[in-house]
Design a protein around this motif. Structure first.
Motif, mmCIF file in Angstrom:
data_model
loop_
_atom_site.group_PDB
_atom_site.id
_atom_site.type_symbol
_atom_site.label_atom_id
_atom_site.label_comp_id
_atom_site.label_asym_id
_atom_site.label_seq_id
_atom_site.Cartn_x
_atom_site.Cartn_y
_atom_site.Cartn_z
ATOM 1 N N SER A 1 0.852 -1.079 -0.057
ATOM 2 C CA SER A 1 -0.129 0.113 -0.239
ATOM 3 C C SER A 1 0.894 1.216 -0.061
ATOM 4 O O SER A 1 1.835 1.260 0.325
ATOM 5 C CB SER A 1 -0.799 0.154 1.259
ATOM 6 O OG SER A 1 -1.783 -1.068 1.242
ATOM 7 N N VAL B 1 -4.807 -3.022 6.055
ATOM 8 C CA VAL B 1 -4.854 -2.417 4.696
ATOM 9 C C VAL B 1 -3.887 -3.185 3.620
ATOM 10 O O VAL B 1 -2.706 -3.013 4.061
ATOM 11 C CB VAL B 1 -4.359 -0.931 5.159
ATOM 12 C CG1 VAL B 1 -4.332 0.043 3.734
ATOM 13 C CG2 VAL B 1 -5.302 -0.326 6.049
ATOM 14 N N CYS C 1 -3.697 -0.869 -1.001
ATOM 15 C CA CYS C 1 -4.672 0.520 -1.088
ATOM 16 C C CYS C 1 -3.916 1.418 -1.232
ATOM 17 O O CYS C 1 -2.527 1.567 -1.130
ATOM 18 C CB CYS C 1 -5.138 0.564 0.386
ATOM 19 S SG CYS C 1 -6.404 -0.662 0.373
ATOM 20 N N ILE D 1 -4.004 5.291 0.478
ATOM 21 C CA ILE D 1 -4.616 6.272 1.394
ATOM 22 C C ILE D 1 -4.022 7.547 1.570
ATOM 23 O O ILE D 1 -2.862 7.563 1.810
ATOM 24 C CB ILE D 1 -4.375 5.381 2.860
ATOM 25 C CG1 ILE D 1 -4.945 4.047 2.635
ATOM 26 C CG2 ILE D 1 -5.309 6.181 3.861
ATOM 27 C CD1 ILE D 1 -6.449 3.905 2.492
ATOM 28 N N LEU E 1 -9.501 -3.017 4.506
ATOM 29 C CA LEU E 1 -9.462 -2.396 3.222
ATOM 30 C C LEU E 1 -8.622 -3.276 2.429
ATOM 31 O O LEU E 1 -7.640 -3.744 2.733
ATOM 32 C CB LEU E 1 -8.860 -0.860 3.419
ATOM 33 C CG LEU E 1 -9.519 -0.088 4.532
ATOM 34 C CD1 LEU E 1 -8.837 1.156 4.247
ATOM 35 C CD2 LEU E 1 -11.123 -0.037 4.200
ATOM 36 N N ASN E 2 -9.198 -3.564 1.132
ATOM 37 C CA ASN E 2 -8.487 -4.372 0.088
ATOM 38 C C ASN E 2 -8.813 -3.562 -1.347
ATOM 39 O O ASN E 2 -9.849 -3.396 -1.546
ATOM 40 C CB ASN E 2 -8.687 -5.740 0.130
ATOM 41 C CG ASN E 2 -7.977 -6.420 -0.858
ATOM 42 O OD1 ASN E 2 -6.632 -6.138 -1.217
ATOM 43 N ND2 ASN E 2 -8.316 -7.756 -1.147
ATOM 44 N N TYR E 3 -7.896 -3.150 -1.853
ATOM 45 C CA TYR E 3 -7.954 -2.727 -3.201
ATOM 46 C C TYR E 3 -8.775 -1.201 -2.987
ATOM 47 O O TYR E 3 -9.823 -1.219 -3.651
ATOM 48 C CB TYR E 3 -8.498 -3.411 -4.184
ATOM 49 C CG TYR E 3 -7.590 -4.440 -4.811
ATOM 50 C CD1 TYR E 3 -6.272 -4.043 -5.553
ATOM 51 C CD2 TYR E 3 -7.699 -5.954 -4.189
ATOM 52 C CE1 TYR E 3 -5.433 -4.932 -5.765
ATOM 53 C CE2 TYR E 3 -6.733 -6.652 -4.954
ATOM 54 C CZ TYR E 3 -5.610 -6.422 -5.585
ATOM 55 O OH TYR E 3 -4.851 -7.299 -5.846
ATOM 56 N N VAL E 4 -8.545 -0.332 -2.106
ATOM 57 C CA VAL E 4 -9.208 0.967 -1.843
ATOM 58 C C VAL E 4 -8.436 2.064 -2.241
ATOM 59 O O VAL E 4 -7.285 2.113 -1.850
ATOM 60 C CB VAL E 4 -9.766 0.791 -0.342
ATOM 61 C CG1 VAL E 4 -10.422 2.229 -0.138
ATOM 62 C CG2 VAL E 4 -10.581 -0.458 -0.247
ATOM 63 N N ILE E 5 -9.039 2.966 -2.990
ATOM 64 C CA ILE E 5 -8.144 4.428 -2.992
ATOM 65 C C ILE E 5 -9.257 5.353 -2.093
ATOM 66 O O ILE E 5 -10.064 5.549 -2.616
ATOM 67 C CB ILE E 5 -8.287 4.754 -4.445
ATOM 68 C CG1 ILE E 5 -7.415 3.745 -5.283
ATOM 69 C CG2 ILE E 5 -7.531 6.337 -4.614
ATOM 70 C CD1 ILE E 5 -7.490 3.914 -6.822
ATOM 71 N N CYS F 1 -13.993 -3.524 0.060
ATOM 72 C CA CYS F 1 -13.180 -4.266 -0.996
ATOM 73 C C CYS F 1 -13.401 -4.146 -2.521
ATOM 74 O O CYS F 1 -14.591 -4.133 -2.838
ATOM 75 C CB CYS F 1 -13.338 -5.664 -0.766
ATOM 76 S SG CYS F 1 -12.252 -6.962 -1.593
ATOM 77 N N PRO G 1 -10.823 -0.745 -8.314
ATOM 78 C CA PRO G 1 -10.568 -0.413 -7.109
ATOM 79 C C PRO G 1 -11.908 0.365 -6.564
ATOM 80 O O PRO G 1 -12.282 1.093 -7.059
ATOM 81 C CB PRO G 1 -9.193 0.410 -6.822
ATOM 82 C CG PRO G 1 -9.133 0.988 -8.197
ATOM 83 C CD PRO G 1 -9.877 0.035 -9.217
#
Length: 68
Positions: A4, A18, A21, A23, A35-39, A53, A59
């Motif tokens: 991340s 996390v 990601c 962040i 959180l997984n594959y979050v922008i 997710c 994402p």
């Protein structure tokens, strides 16, 4: 945190996971959030216990200032 990018001023609480990601500045990730594959854009708040997710090709995106 694994694989991340975390910007300055980010707070990740105890027990949060996390992965994959991005962040951005001043975001807050609550306790036991996953959180997984979050922008997450600037000033986003992810409350405790939330699971968000996305996928590597699509994402999950949180707009600036969102509170989830």
């Amino acid at each position: 945190m694994r694989n991340s990018i975390i910007f300055r001023g980010v707070h990740i609480a105890k027990g949060a996971v996390v992965r994959n990601c991005i962040i951005m500045q001043d975001a807050i990730v609550g306790e036991n959030a996953n959180l997984n594959y979050v922008i997450a854009d600037k000033n986003v708040v992810v409350r405790s216990g939330r699971t968000l997710c996305g996928y590597s090709s699509i994402p999950f995106y949180l707009q600036k200032g969102m509170n989830v």
